[in-house]
Design an enzyme around this catalytic site. Structure first.
Site, PDB file in Angstrom:
ATOM      1  N   SER A   7       9.007  19.034  36.840  1.00 45.65           N
ATOM      2  CA  SER A   7       8.329  17.531  36.638  1.00 45.65           C
ATOM      3  C   SER A   7       8.769  16.216  37.169  1.00 45.65           C
ATOM      4  O   SER A   7      10.259  16.103  36.690  1.00 45.65           O
ATOM      5  CB  SER A   7       7.919  17.324  35.235  1.00 45.65           C
ATOM      6  OG  SER A   7       7.878  16.392  35.208  1.00 45.65           O
ATOM      7  N   HIS A  32       4.444  19.617  39.691  1.00 51.33           N
ATOM      8  CA  HIS A  32       4.656  18.912  38.596  1.00 51.33           C
ATOM      9  C   HIS A  32       4.539  17.225  38.650  1.00 51.33           C
ATOM     10  O   HIS A  32       5.328  17.097  38.499  1.00 51.33           O
ATOM     11  CB  HIS A  32       5.149  19.226  37.283  1.00 51.33           C
ATOM     12  CG  HIS A  32       4.546  19.239  35.887  1.00 51.33           C
ATOM     13  ND1 HIS A  32       3.120  19.634  35.934  1.00 51.33           N
ATOM     14  CD2 HIS A  32       4.579  18.260  34.698  1.00 51.33           C
ATOM     15  CE1 HIS A  32       2.250  19.172  34.294  1.00 51.33           C
ATOM     16  NE2 HIS A  32       2.862  18.230  34.228  1.00 51.33           N
ATOM     17  N   ASP A  34       3.339  13.485  36.520  1.00 51.40           N
ATOM     18  CA  ASP A  34       2.909  12.980  35.759  1.00 51.40           C
ATOM     19  C   ASP A  34       2.447  11.589  35.309  1.00 51.40           C
ATOM     20  O   ASP A  34       3.492  10.984  35.562  1.00 51.40           O
ATOM     21  CB  ASP A  34       4.225  13.064  34.273  1.00 51.40           C
ATOM     22  CG  ASP A  34       4.697  14.495  33.586  1.00 51.40           C
ATOM     23  OD1 ASP A  34       3.743  15.342  33.262  1.00 51.40           O
ATOM     24  OD2 ASP A  34       5.971  14.755  33.902  1.00 51.40           O
ATOM     25  N   MET A  36       0.593   9.046  33.504  1.00 50.44           N
ATOM     26  CA  MET A  36       0.634   7.786  31.889  1.00 50.44           C
ATOM     27  C   MET A  36       0.238   6.880  32.441  1.00 50.44           C
ATOM     28  O   MET A  36       0.186   5.677  33.088  1.00 50.44           O
ATOM     29  CB  MET A  36       1.808   8.004  31.601  1.00 50.44           C
ATOM     30  CG  MET A  36       2.252   9.024  31.181  1.00 50.44           C
ATOM     31  SD  MET A  36       4.665   9.262  30.593  1.00 50.44           S
ATOM     32  CE  MET A  36       4.891  11.046  30.546  1.00 50.44           C
ATOM     33  N   MET A  67      -2.556  12.400  31.747  1.00 48.56           N
ATOM     34  CA  MET A  67      -2.272  11.552  30.465  1.00 48.56           C
ATOM     35  C   MET A  67      -2.909   9.931  30.556  1.00 48.56           C
ATOM     36  O   MET A  67      -2.250   9.043  30.485  1.00 48.56           O
ATOM     37  CB  MET A  67      -0.820  11.498  29.482  1.00 48.56           C
ATOM     38  CG  MET A  67      -0.645  12.628  30.053  1.00 48.56           C
ATOM     39  SD  MET A  67       1.680  12.956  29.810  1.00 48.56           S
ATOM     40  CE  MET A  67       1.374  13.256  31.579  1.00 48.56           C
ATOM     41  N   MET A 136      -0.131  22.060  26.025  1.00 50.56           N
ATOM     42  CA  MET A 136       1.570  21.018  25.221  1.00 50.56           C
ATOM     43  C   MET A 136       2.977  21.839  24.221  1.00 50.56           C
ATOM     44  O   MET A 136       2.024  22.041  23.120  1.00 50.56           O
ATOM     45  CB  MET A 136       0.936  19.528  25.389  1.00 50.56           C
ATOM     46  CG  MET A 136       0.621  18.682  26.921  1.00 50.56           C
ATOM     47  SD  MET A 136       1.114  18.449  27.804  1.00 50.56           S
ATOM     48  CE  MET A 136       2.995  17.941  26.942  1.00 50.56           C
ATOM     49  N   ASP A 174       4.476  22.665  28.544  1.00 48.17           N
ATOM     50  CA  ASP A 174       5.002  21.394  29.169  1.00 48.17           C
ATOM     51  C   ASP A 174       5.382  21.437  28.483  1.00 48.17           C
ATOM     52  O   ASP A 174       4.797  20.012  27.477  1.00 48.17           O
ATOM     53  CB  ASP A 174       4.195  20.711  29.940  1.00 48.17           C
ATOM     54  CG  ASP A 174       4.448  19.017  30.519  1.00 48.17           C
ATOM     55  OD1 ASP A 174       5.557  19.591  30.547  1.00 48.17           O
ATOM     56  OD2 ASP A 174       2.855  19.040  30.856  1.00 48.17           O
TER      57      ASP A 174
HETATM   58  C1  DX5 Z   1       5.421  15.244  29.110  1.00 46.37           C
HETATM   59  C2  DX5 Z   1       5.663  15.069  30.455  1.00 46.37           C
HETATM   60  C3  DX5 Z   1       6.380  16.866  31.180  1.00 46.37           C
HETATM   61  C4  DX5 Z   1       8.021  16.325  30.980  1.00 46.37           C
HETATM   62  C5  DX5 Z   1       8.574  16.972  30.658  1.00 46.37           C
HETATM   63  O1  DX5 Z   1       4.787  13.782  28.275  1.00 46.37           O
HETATM   64  O2  DX5 Z   1       4.138  16.032  30.423  1.00 46.37           O
HETATM   65  O3  DX5 Z   1       6.228  16.894  32.169  1.00 46.37           O
HETATM   66  O4  DX5 Z   1       8.120  14.913  32.148  1.00 46.37           O
HETATM   67  O5  DX5 Z   1       9.461  16.822  30.268  1.00 46.37           O
HETATM   68  P1  DX5 Z   1      10.496  17.776  29.641  1.00 46.37           P
HETATM   69  O6  DX5 Z   1      10.678  18.813  31.154  1.00 46.37           O
HETATM   70  O7  DX5 Z   1      12.422  16.877  30.200  1.00 46.37           O
HETATM   71  O8  DX5 Z   1      10.362  18.318  28.759  1.00 46.37           O
HETATM   72 ZN    ZN Z   2       3.618  17.245  32.320  1.00 45.02          ZN
END
Ligand code: DX5
Ligand code: ZN
Length: 219
Positions: A7, A32, A34, A36, A67, A136, A174
């Site tokens: 990610s 990956h 993300d 938000m 997200m 999650m 994740d």
């Molecule tokens: C959290 C994200 C993850 C995050 C994971 O909301 O969806 O993808 O980047 O990060 P780590 O591996 O550091 O928990």
């Molecule tokens: Zn994620």
């Protein structure tokens, strides 16, 4: 086949292209990404311009984790920006089925994610259509959190349910995934592992190699 999806939320954004090239070279399977919106989750990350810009620099499979509230509004734009697969949150969609139908129509891999307190029963309407379920393992919104152990039970429950109904989606996890727990989630039934901090903090090449070795042994 087990897959590792680093990610980029945990990457050094001043060297993003370089670090993506590094995970690709080290053998990571997907990237990956993300997104938000500060509404569905408390934080804001990045959006289409960043994806578009890294698209021209990488041939990796772009696994975009949205997200955001009512993601159906933006699916087309994310595909245009370069997404190969998009995962939406069941909790963020007022009409999950039509959101998934839209993903199918756009020809990208369709994923649905559930937060730690969301039961797998919310997938009922779409489980025959989707390519991926993202369980999650932390509350979405931030990288660097600790995995919630109860979520591993949910992975088991989902893997069992998938067997019962004969569905074809893969199971992705994740949040808080690292070398020390990846085998445990793999044994529970997950096949695709997202890792931010555990890949991008420290020696990236070494981290990806260690992950790949750990999941190769579990495979
Ligand atoms: C959290 C994200 C993850 C995050 C994971 O909301 O969806 O993808 O980047 O990060 P780590 O591996 O550091 O928990
Ligand atoms: Zn994620």
């Amino acid at each position: 086949m087990f897959k590792l999806a680093p990610s980029i939320l945990a990457a050094d954004f001043t060297r993003l292209g370089e670090q993506i090239a590094l995970v690709e070279k080290a053998g990571a399977d997907e990237l990956h990404i993300d997104v938000m919106d500060g509404i569905f989750v408390p934080s804001i990350s990045f959006g289409m311009p960043v994806i578009q810009s890294i698209r021209s620099a990488s041939g990796m499979f772009f696994d975009v984790h949205l997200m955001i509230t009512e993601p159906v509004r933006y699916l087309e734009e994310f595909v245009k920006a370069g997404a190969d697969g998009i995962t939406v949150h069941a909790e963020a969609c007022s009409d999950l089925r039509s959101t998934v139908m839209k993903l199918k129509e756009l020809g990208v891999r369709a994923g649905v994610s559930i937060k730690p307190n969301t039961p797998i029963s919310v997938l009922e309407d779409v489980e025959a259509l989707i390519d991926r379920v993202l369980v999650m393992t932390v509350e979405p919104g931030f990288g660097g959190q600790k995995l919630i152990p109860e979520c591993i039970e949910k992975v088991k429950e989902l893997a069992e349910h998938r067997r019962e109904i004969g569905a074809g989606y893969d199971i992705q996890v994740d949040g808080g995934i690292g070398i020390s727990n990846v085998r445990r989630v793999a044994e529970a039934g997950a096949e695709v592992f997202v890792a931010g901090t555990a890949v991008f903090c420290g020696d990236i090449l070494q981290n990806v190699k260690a992950f790949k070795e750990e999941i190769r042994v579990a495979d």
